[in-house]
Write an enzyme that holds these catalytic residues in place. Sequence first.
Site, PDB file in Angstrom:
ATOM      1  CD  GLU A  57     -64.380  17.992 -34.259  1.00 29.13           C
ATOM      2  OE1 GLU A  57     -63.393  17.800 -33.534  1.00 29.13           O
ATOM      3  OE2 GLU A  57     -64.552  17.388 -35.329  1.00 29.13           O
ATOM      4  CD1 TRP A 175     -22.647   8.241 -23.316  1.00 25.94           C
ATOM      5  CD2 TRP A 175     -24.729   8.805 -23.822  1.00 25.94           C
ATOM      6  NE1 TRP A 175     -23.443   7.955 -22.233  1.00 25.94           N
ATOM      7  CE2 TRP A 175     -24.723   8.290 -22.525  1.00 25.94           C
ATOM      8  CE3 TRP A 175     -25.945   9.216 -24.347  1.00 25.94           C
ATOM      9  CZ2 TRP A 175     -25.871   8.176 -21.739  1.00 25.94           C
ATOM     10  CZ3 TRP A 175     -27.095   9.093 -23.571  1.00 25.94           C
ATOM     11  CH2 TRP A 175     -27.038   8.591 -22.291  1.00 25.94           C
ATOM     12  CB  THR A 201     -29.311  -2.088 -29.136  1.00 26.37           C
ATOM     13  OG1 THR A 201     -28.902  -2.109 -30.501  1.00 26.37           O
ATOM     14  CG2 THR A 201     -29.440  -0.652 -28.663  1.00 26.37           C
ATOM     15  NE  ARG A 212     -32.907   9.022 -18.952  1.00 30.65           N
ATOM     16  CZ  ARG A 212     -32.798   8.181 -19.973  1.00 30.65           C
ATOM     17  NH1 ARG A 212     -33.743   7.306 -20.225  1.00 30.65           N
ATOM     18  NH2 ARG A 212     -31.737   8.222 -20.765  1.00 30.65           N
TER      19      ARG A 212
HETATM   20  C1  AOF Z   1     -60.460  11.690 -32.520  1.00 25.65           C
HETATM   21  N1  AOF Z   1     -60.338  12.985 -32.105  1.00 25.65           N
HETATM   22  O1  AOF Z   1     -60.677  15.173 -32.359  1.00 25.65           O
HETATM   23  C2  AOF Z   1     -61.320  13.719 -34.096  1.00 25.65           C
HETATM   24  C3  AOF Z   1     -61.395  12.378 -34.541  1.00 25.65           C
HETATM   25  O2  AOF Z   1     -64.139   6.512 -31.540  1.00 25.65           O
HETATM   26  P1  AOF Z   1     -64.212   7.984 -31.617  1.00 25.65           P
HETATM   27  O3  AOF Z   1     -65.591   8.515 -31.359  1.00 25.65           O
HETATM   28  O4  AOF Z   1     -63.197   8.687 -30.729  1.00 25.65           O
HETATM   29  O5  AOF Z   1     -63.897   8.400 -33.134  1.00 25.65           O
HETATM   30  C4  AOF Z   1     -62.642   8.211 -33.688  1.00 25.65           C
HETATM   31  C5  AOF Z   1     -62.656   8.699 -35.137  1.00 25.65           C
HETATM   32  O6  AOF Z   1     -63.087  10.047 -35.205  1.00 25.65           O
HETATM   33  C6  AOF Z   1     -61.268   8.670 -35.737  1.00 25.65           C
HETATM   34  O7  AOF Z   1     -61.056   7.440 -36.352  1.00 25.65           O
HETATM   35  C7  AOF Z   1     -61.313   9.807 -36.736  1.00 25.65           C
HETATM   36  O8  AOF Z   1     -61.781   9.292 -37.964  1.00 25.65           O
HETATM   37  C8  AOF Z   1     -62.378  10.759 -36.222  1.00 25.65           C
HETATM   38  N2  AOF Z   1     -61.869  12.072 -35.748  1.00 25.65           N
HETATM   39  N3  AOF Z   1     -60.959  11.403 -33.712  1.00 25.65           N
HETATM   40  O9  AOF Z   1     -60.057  10.789 -31.792  1.00 25.65           O
HETATM   41  C9  AOF Z   1     -60.764  14.007 -32.821  1.00 25.65           C
HETATM   42  N4  AOF Z   1     -61.741  14.745 -34.852  1.00 25.65           N
HETATM   43 ZN    ZN Z   2     -65.468  13.841 -34.232  1.00 28.65          ZN
END
Ligand code: AOF
Ligand code: ZN
Length: 379
Positions: A57, A175, A201, A212
């Site tokens: 956002e 495959w 494996t 790839r």
């Molecule tokens: C994300 N990306 O777009 C949103 C998240 O350590 P920070 O500041 O990156 O915060 C991580 C937390 O923010 C994550 O655990 C989640 O709860 C919230 N939302 N996180 O990495 C985003 N919107």
């Molecule tokens: Zn956030």
Amino acid sequence: MSKNTTDTYWMKKALSLAMKGTGTVSPNPRVGCVIVNRFNEIIGTGFHQAYGGPHAEIIAIRSLKEAADGATMYLTLEPCTIHGKTPACAPVVCDLGLSRAVIGSIDPNPQVAGRGVQMLKDSGVDVTMGVGTKEANWLIRSFKKFITTGLPYVTVKVAQSLDGGIASSTGVSKWISSEESRKEVHALRGEVDAVLVGKQTALIDNPQLTVRELKGRNPLRFVFDRNLTLPHYLHIFTDSEHSKTIVCCAPSMKNSEKAKELAKLGVRVLPVPIDKKGNFKIIEFLGILSDQFFVSHLLVEGGGAVVSAFAQAACIDEFQLFVAPFLFGAPKSMATLPVALSPDEASKYSIVEHKKSGADLHIIAVKTDSGKEFSERMF
Ligand code: AOF
Ligand code: ZN
């Protein structure tokens, strides 16, 4: 367009933006955002691009072509209310003067868990939930497991014949599935943080376990080899990605000559606790993956012994099953050790997707308790 159709349209766009964070944001969630003005014109977009970087956002707000007052924000995950690596997003979103916000998922992070939506409502934004929710939940399935349990989400990929065989009587399994299915598997590898194979494996198929067939970043490659007996000519030890190979061995092998030889090749050796029978302790292994390697999503690519061990430890969150339309006649099935004595005791999975993949049938099944979060996705 009715409001519902418009909401679905823009949320779909936000979801595709979120997908662009695949492979680079883990263990954080993939999130996408679209901001639309009162004339239904797009005025800002963003997606979470890198772990620790600005959230979706915030990137969308920075891209705004005009003021967002009276606009609608389409966001696949509710805005966060915590200061982590970046400041909380919800207060910034509240300051925009939006008239509406359409939110895909509630943040499973217990520190957020609905507080972002509440903050929007309290500041007078009209919040709509339930649009694209199953798709948004699907995008953050590994993040949800990781943030709520501290363990990685485990997907098991199996390619099998109509009669449930994962290898022919000669042991060959490479495959087994069509070109389209292999492409799907490469896409999966690009999505997860790590892949795991067993010793057999690694030895018989000599897989590369890289992405790839399409663009994507290569995952870490773990291999179970208790006594470090695998030969050093294998692709995983010799190719350009060998520094991403980690051999799991019994703790007693940690300082052995074999461990030193692997280290000389630039391959890491990881001691993993073993049980009384000499098998790796799967839950401990998963704990090590998240604590030491930051793995939030593991793809288990076989073979039968490894899948069995994960099944016995009740550690499989998802199956990606490719059924190829031929008969082996000597089936070695994906789980050769007993998991349940009766249908009542069997681990239950729900099919959330089934589609043709070239000549094969591709089935995705998740643990039944999470099935309803994803099933009948609309796009
Ligand atoms: C994300 N990306 O777009 C949103 C998240 O350590 P920070 O500041 O990156 O915060 C991580 C937390 O923010 C994550 O655990 C989640 O709860 C919230 N939302 N996180 O990495 C985003 N919107
Ligand atoms: Zn956030």
